[in-house]
Design an enzyme around this catalytic site. Sequence first.
Site, PDB file in Angstrom:
ATOM      1  CE1 TYR A  89      18.775 -68.123   8.078  1.00  0.00           C
ATOM      2  CE2 TYR A  89      21.114 -67.717   7.794  1.00  0.00           C
ATOM      3  CZ  TYR A  89      19.897 -68.079   7.270  1.00  0.00           C
ATOM      4  OH  TYR A  89      19.791 -68.391   5.940  1.00  0.00           O
ATOM      5  N   GLY A 120       9.739 -70.042   7.830  1.00  0.00           N
ATOM      6  CA  GLY A 120       8.797 -70.273   8.930  1.00  0.00           C
ATOM      7  C   GLY A 120       8.240 -68.962   9.444  1.00  0.00           C
ATOM      8  CG  MET A 121       7.618 -65.774   6.543  1.00  0.00           C
ATOM      9  SD  MET A 121       9.096 -64.836   6.984  1.00  0.00           S
ATOM     10  CE  MET A 121       8.478 -63.278   7.509  1.00  0.00           C
TER      11      MET A 121
HETATM   12  N1  LIG Z   1      15.445 -71.533   2.771  1.00  0.00           N
HETATM   13  C1  LIG Z   1      16.050 -70.615   2.032  1.00  0.00           C
HETATM   14  O1  LIG Z   1      17.102 -70.846   1.418  1.00  0.00           O
HETATM   15  C2  LIG Z   1      15.424 -69.268   1.945  1.00  0.00           C
HETATM   16  C3  LIG Z   1      15.864 -68.352   0.982  1.00  0.00           C
HETATM   17  C4  LIG Z   1      15.209 -67.108   0.891  1.00  0.00           C
HETATM   18  C5  LIG Z   1      14.182 -66.807   1.776  1.00  0.00           C
HETATM   19  N2  LIG Z   1      13.832 -67.718   2.724  1.00  0.00           N
HETATM   20  C6  LIG Z   1      12.735 -67.479   3.665  1.00  0.00           C
HETATM   21  O2  LIG Z   1      11.578 -67.245   2.896  1.00  0.00           O
HETATM   22  C7  LIG Z   1      10.713 -66.390   3.604  1.00  0.00           C
HETATM   23  C8  LIG Z   1      10.359 -65.195   2.715  1.00  0.00           C
HETATM   24  O3  LIG Z   1      11.535 -64.430   2.478  1.00  0.00           O
HETATM   25  P1  LIG Z   1      11.447 -63.105   1.577  1.00  0.00           P
HETATM   26  O4  LIG Z   1      12.763 -62.459   1.548  1.00  0.00           O
HETATM   27  O5  LIG Z   1      10.795 -63.458   0.308  1.00  0.00           O
HETATM   28  O6  LIG Z   1      10.457 -62.272   2.528  1.00  0.00           O
HETATM   29  P2  LIG Z   1       9.623 -60.950   2.335  1.00  0.00           P
HETATM   30  O7  LIG Z   1       9.681 -60.464   0.928  1.00  0.00           O
HETATM   31  O8  LIG Z   1       9.987 -60.040   3.451  1.00  0.00           O
HETATM   32  O9  LIG Z   1       8.114 -61.467   2.589  1.00  0.00           O
HETATM   33  C9  LIG Z   1       7.709 -62.004   3.798  1.00  0.00           C
HETATM   34  C10 LIG Z   1       6.430 -62.801   3.552  1.00  0.00           C
HETATM   35  O10 LIG Z   1       6.046 -63.474   4.731  1.00  0.00           O
HETATM   36  C11 LIG Z   1       4.645 -63.261   4.952  1.00  0.00           C
HETATM   37  N3  LIG Z   1       4.391 -63.347   6.382  1.00  0.00           N
HETATM   38  C12 LIG Z   1       5.012 -62.664   7.365  1.00  0.00           C
HETATM   39  N4  LIG Z   1       4.527 -63.030   8.571  1.00  0.00           N
HETATM   40  C13 LIG Z   1       3.570 -63.968   8.315  1.00  0.00           C
HETATM   41  C14 LIG Z   1       2.696 -64.742   9.140  1.00  0.00           C
HETATM   42  N5  LIG Z   1       2.713 -64.620  10.464  1.00  0.00           N
HETATM   43  N6  LIG Z   1       1.852 -65.596   8.537  1.00  0.00           N
HETATM   44  C15 LIG Z   1       1.817 -65.710   7.182  1.00  0.00           C
HETATM   45  N7  LIG Z   1       2.619 -65.028   6.348  1.00  0.00           N
HETATM   46  C16 LIG Z   1       3.487 -64.162   6.917  1.00  0.00           C
HETATM   47  C17 LIG Z   1       4.398 -61.885   4.383  1.00  0.00           C
HETATM   48  O11 LIG Z   1       3.028 -61.733   4.124  1.00  0.00           O
HETATM   49  P3  LIG Z   1       2.222 -60.369   4.459  1.00  0.00           P
HETATM   50  O12 LIG Z   1       2.433 -59.471   3.274  1.00  0.00           O
HETATM   51  O13 LIG Z   1       0.841 -60.841   4.590  1.00  0.00           O
HETATM   52  O14 LIG Z   1       2.808 -59.802   5.732  1.00  0.00           O
HETATM   53  C18 LIG Z   1       5.241 -61.967   3.110  1.00  0.00           C
HETATM   54  O15 LIG Z   1       4.547 -62.684   2.124  1.00  0.00           O
HETATM   55  C19 LIG Z   1      11.457 -66.015   4.891  1.00  0.00           C
HETATM   56  O16 LIG Z   1      11.049 -66.911   5.902  1.00  0.00           O
HETATM   57  C20 LIG Z   1      12.904 -66.264   4.527  1.00  0.00           C
HETATM   58  O17 LIG Z   1      13.721 -66.499   5.656  1.00  0.00           O
HETATM   59  C21 LIG Z   1      14.428 -68.933   2.806  1.00  0.00           C
END
Ligand SMILES: NC(=O)c1ccc[n+]([C@@H]2O[C@H](COP(=O)([O-])OP(=O)(O)OC[C@H]3O[C@@H](n4cnc5c(N)ncnc54)[C@H](OP(=O)(O)O)[C@@H]3O)[C@@H](O)[C@H]2O)c1
Length: 344
Positions: free
Chosen positions: A69, A257-258
Amino acid sequence: MLKIINLRCSVQRAVHTRQLVYEGYGNPPEAIQLKSVNIGDKPAADQVLVKWIAAPINPADLNQIQGVYPVKPTLPAVGGNEGFGKVISVGSNVKSVKEGDHVIPNKSGLGTWRELGLHSEADVFSIDNALPLEYAAVFQVNPPTAYRMLKDFIHLKKGDTVVQNGANSAVGKQVIQICRILGIKSVNVVRNRENLEDLVKELKDLGADDVITQEELYGRKKKFPGVKLALNCVGGRSSLFLASLLDHGGCMVTYGGMSKQPVDCPTGPLIFKDISLRGFWMSRWYDVQKTPEKRQEMYKELAEWMKSGEMKKQAFVNNRLEDHARAIEDAQNKHDKKQLFLLD
Ligand SMILES: NC(=O)c1ccc[n+]([C@@H]2O[C@H](COP(=O)([O-])OP(=O)(O)OC[C@H]3O[C@@H](n4cnc5c(N)ncnc54)[C@H](OP(=O)(O)O)[C@@H]3O)[C@@H](O)[C@H]2O)c1
């Protein structure tokens, strides 16, 4: 005599607090250890003593411990970038927060997986004390991320359409609800699963207009007119097909970028529809704010939606600090409910 009393009063008492620490980068469930440290009970002039109340485990926390990160605290470091706590006492020069305030970190890297912390005034930001725990613990990252992505890239009008992948993620659910509140339609892509109907119902109850699976997205069977904005937290093939739903002049914002794949983009829409690709990072948005007003304005609007129930409470799995290995393992592998540390 008076001097002696004053001297006695200013002596630090030993106060032990437990915290989850990583001494080097690695696989998070193994890298994190529970440690007890003495922090003393007296904040210095520019410090605040915070009793942390609750803190989630977010994907970014895991990436940080893995060392991938961009925010890299000095090691050894306390895990956790988000959470909220209550100010117990403040140093003599502190102006922006007071005893009793509920606070969140001012920026990433503070280390929230701890019971107590002595922090500099500049490291914390006061929030609405009336926000219930379930909102306050996750107030800093996901709701503002959804809010800013819907406000800052494309001028969306009522009736416009937003598409997103990872729609069942915590951010995705905030996007659905804010779209509903603002009168914007949302088309939501999720991965197929055994209990798909339950998930579709849950997202529709939050306000999703359409929920489709990744496979349906790739099959291009459904068309969605007037898509102005695409929100991508997956990358790879998913972003390729998501961007291909955009209308003329539309924009795809990548914020996660999950899939760990590069962002793929379709050539045709890039040329013939002049679509654009942007990125968004909430931490950067916070960093570039020179004054607190824009942040307070956003927090006020979000807190009002939360307190009125227009934005629903998130479902959590509650954990104690000693359950860290299982909680972190589950945060890595299961995404249906967010893991939360209760620290009080
Ligand atoms: N840029 C920013 O400021 C910012 C801020 C917040 C979050 N984020 C990013 O946003 C993303 C989501 O965060 P969150 O806290 O909302 O996460 P979260 O609630 O843990 O949810 C993770 C999500 O990713 C999906 N996923 C995981 N592996 C995958 C794959 N290989 N292919 C497709 N989908 C996949 C999951 O789907 P399934 O249910 O199908 O597993 C779920 O919908 C993360 O990458 C996080 O780092 C970025």
